[in-house]
Design a protein around this motif. Structure first.
Motif, short mmCIF file in Angstrom:
data_model
loop_
_atom_site.label_atom_id
_atom_site.label_comp_id
_atom_site.label_asym_id
_atom_site.label_seq_id
_atom_site.Cartn_x
_atom_site.Cartn_y
_atom_site.Cartn_z
N LEU A 199 52.79 26.10 20.31
CA LEU A 199 52.52 25.63 21.68
C LEU A 199 51.10 25.98 22.12
O LEU A 199 50.44 25.18 22.79
CB LEU A 199 53.53 26.23 22.65
CG LEU A 199 54.98 25.76 22.53
CD1 LEU A 199 55.78 26.24 23.74
CD2 LEU A 199 55.08 24.25 22.41
N ASP A 200 50.63 27.16 21.74
CA ASP A 200 49.26 27.54 22.10
C ASP A 200 48.25 26.58 21.49
O ASP A 200 47.30 26.13 22.16
CB ASP A 200 48.96 28.97 21.64
CG ASP A 200 49.72 30.02 22.44
OD1 ASP A 200 50.20 29.69 23.54
OD2 ASP A 200 49.82 31.17 21.95
N LEU A 201 48.44 26.25 20.20
CA LEU A 201 47.49 25.35 19.53
C LEU A 201 47.69 23.91 19.98
O LEU A 201 46.72 23.15 20.07
CB LEU A 201 47.64 25.46 18.02
CG LEU A 201 47.11 26.77 17.41
CD1 LEU A 201 47.34 26.79 15.90
CD2 LEU A 201 45.62 26.95 17.73
N PHE A 202 48.93 23.52 20.28
CA PHE A 202 49.17 22.19 20.83
C PHE A 202 48.37 22.02 22.12
O PHE A 202 47.69 21.00 22.32
CB PHE A 202 50.66 22.00 21.09
CG PHE A 202 51.06 20.60 21.48
CD1 PHE A 202 51.53 19.71 20.53
CD2 PHE A 202 50.97 20.17 22.80
CE1 PHE A 202 51.91 18.42 20.88
CE2 PHE A 202 51.35 18.89 23.17
CZ PHE A 202 51.82 18.00 22.20
N ALA A 203 48.42 23.03 22.99
CA ALA A 203 47.67 22.98 24.24
C ALA A 203 46.17 22.94 23.97
O ALA A 203 45.42 22.20 24.63
CB ALA A 203 48.03 24.19 25.11
N THR A 204 45.72 23.71 22.98
CA THR A 204 44.29 23.74 22.64
C THR A 204 43.83 22.39 22.14
O THR A 204 42.80 21.84 22.59
CB THR A 204 44.02 24.81 21.59
OG1 THR A 204 44.31 26.10 22.15
CG2 THR A 204 42.57 24.79 21.13
N TYR A 205 44.56 21.81 21.20
CA TYR A 205 44.15 20.53 20.62
C TYR A 205 44.26 19.40 21.65
O TYR A 205 43.41 18.49 21.68
CB TYR A 205 45.00 20.20 19.39
CG TYR A 205 44.92 21.22 18.28
CD1 TYR A 205 43.78 22.02 18.11
CD2 TYR A 205 45.97 21.41 17.39
CE1 TYR A 205 43.70 22.97 17.10
CE2 TYR A 205 45.89 22.35 16.37
CZ TYR A 205 44.77 23.14 16.24
OH TYR A 205 44.70 24.07 15.23
N LEU A 206 45.26 19.47 22.52
CA LEU A 206 45.36 18.48 23.59
C LEU A 206 44.17 18.61 24.54
O LEU A 206 43.61 17.60 25.00
CB LEU A 206 46.67 18.67 24.35
CG LEU A 206 46.96 17.70 25.50
CD1 LEU A 206 46.96 16.25 25.02
CD2 LEU A 206 48.30 18.05 26.17
#
Length: 338
Positions: free
Chosen positions: A241-248
């Protein structure tokens, strides 16, 4: 570009996604559609059958026009959906369903129309200038796929700009990214934004993180992963979720720069609503603003999560009621009874 696009009411509005399709009948003067009917696309062999069985057979009102938003590019008289087996054939709809007029738009055109039709209570802000600015906007929607559209402001109206922005390349930046990206599933050698920033992409990312860590993936679905990540009881799911938010945030920032979207970036679809706490931790906003040498511009651009459950139908309804407020090009996308 056609701008005189008045419709005959009642109007059937439909938002056709990869997994679900939403329909409603709009009467003249209605600000929002009522009696919304939601169907799973897999339960009907064709869109015509879904409309006939789930909508027309239930309701006494017979629509004269249809405005449909579909997930995929609108080209020709047979329109294939990107993540669904349905094919939209407007001539057959006119002949078989009794409507006189069919317009087919891209689903994210409808989302773009919605962001100026919804009230302030339909958004959750994540940083940037809180003021409502009448300026160009961008919509991104991680769902079954990743939809992207612009909404350009002219002196008198709004112009939705559909596209396939979800298929741009997405690459690694940090040392951790370089550990994870070799394990991300590719399409013909490419890692696209949609390979990570959608439902199946969430699991792609989770599996890649597990492989980079040398652990067995134990969570099977995007819902399982997001729930565990929000609960914080699985380290790989939390990092997902942290990286999903970052990439988004990175992709949203890129789109904001492309359109110079001072009016804001809007995140629509079910995933942003479901993982909203993860989007508000700071990873999204930090990645969004990390656009040197233009970080000073990015700091003022607001990010808003669309929380209205039927935003696309609201956007289509606003267009049906007041087409002059929008410059929607319908050449090759409007079919009428001869």
């Amino acid at each position: 570009m056609q701008t005189d696009q008045n419709f005959h009411f009642p109007v059937l509005v439909g938002d056709i996604g990869g997994t679900n399709a939403r329909f409603a009948i709009l009467n003249e003067g209605d600000h929002e559609p009522r009696d919304i009917i939601v169907v799973q696309t897999a339960n009907y062999p064709t869109i015509d059958e879904a409309i006939r069985t789930a909508v027309l057979d239930r309701l006494a009102t017979r629509p004269r026009s249809a405005i449909l938003a579909v997930a995929g590019p609108v080209e020709g008289d047979e329109i294939d959906l990107t993540n669904c087996a349905w094919v939209v054939r407007p001539h057959e709809m006119i002949a078989g369903l009794g409507v006189e007029d069919v317009i087919v738009l891209n689903d994210f055109e409808a989302q773009a129309l919605a962001v100026v039709a919804l009230d302030k209570g339909s958004f959750e802000p994540i940083g940037g200038n809180p003021a409502e600015i009448t300026a160009t906007r961008v919509v991104l929607g991680p769902g079954t796929g990743l939809g992207v559209a612009g909404l350009v402001r002219t002196t008198k109206s709004w112009v939705p700009v559909p596209g396939e922005g979800g298929h741009i390349d997405l690459g690694p930046q940090t040392e951790r990214d370089y550990q994870i990206f070799p394990h991300v599933e590719r399409i013909e050698g490419r890692v696209t934004a949609e390979q990570i920033l959608c439902g199946r992409g969430l699991r792609n990312l989770y599996v890649a993180i597990c492989r980079a860590d040398g652990v067995e993936p134990i969570l099977a679905t995007p819902v399982d992963i997001s729930s565990a990540g929000l609960a914080g009881n699985n380290p790989q799911a939390k990092e997902t979720l942290d990286l999903f938010a970052t990439y988004l945030g990175r992709v949203a920032g890129d789109m904001a720069l492309i359109f110079m979207a001072h009016g804001g970036v809007y995140l629509s679809g079910g995933i942003p609503q479901h993982i909203l706490p993860a989007l508000k931790t700071g990873h999204l906003r930090q990645a969004f603003e990390d656009k040197a040498p233009h970080s000073h511009i990015m700091r003022d651009i607001p990010i808003r999560v669309v929380t209205h459950p039927q935003a696309a139908l609201v956007g289509l309804s606003a267009y049906a009621q007041n087409p002059a407020a929008f410059q929607v090009g319908t050449e090759g996308r409007r079919w009428q009874l001869a």
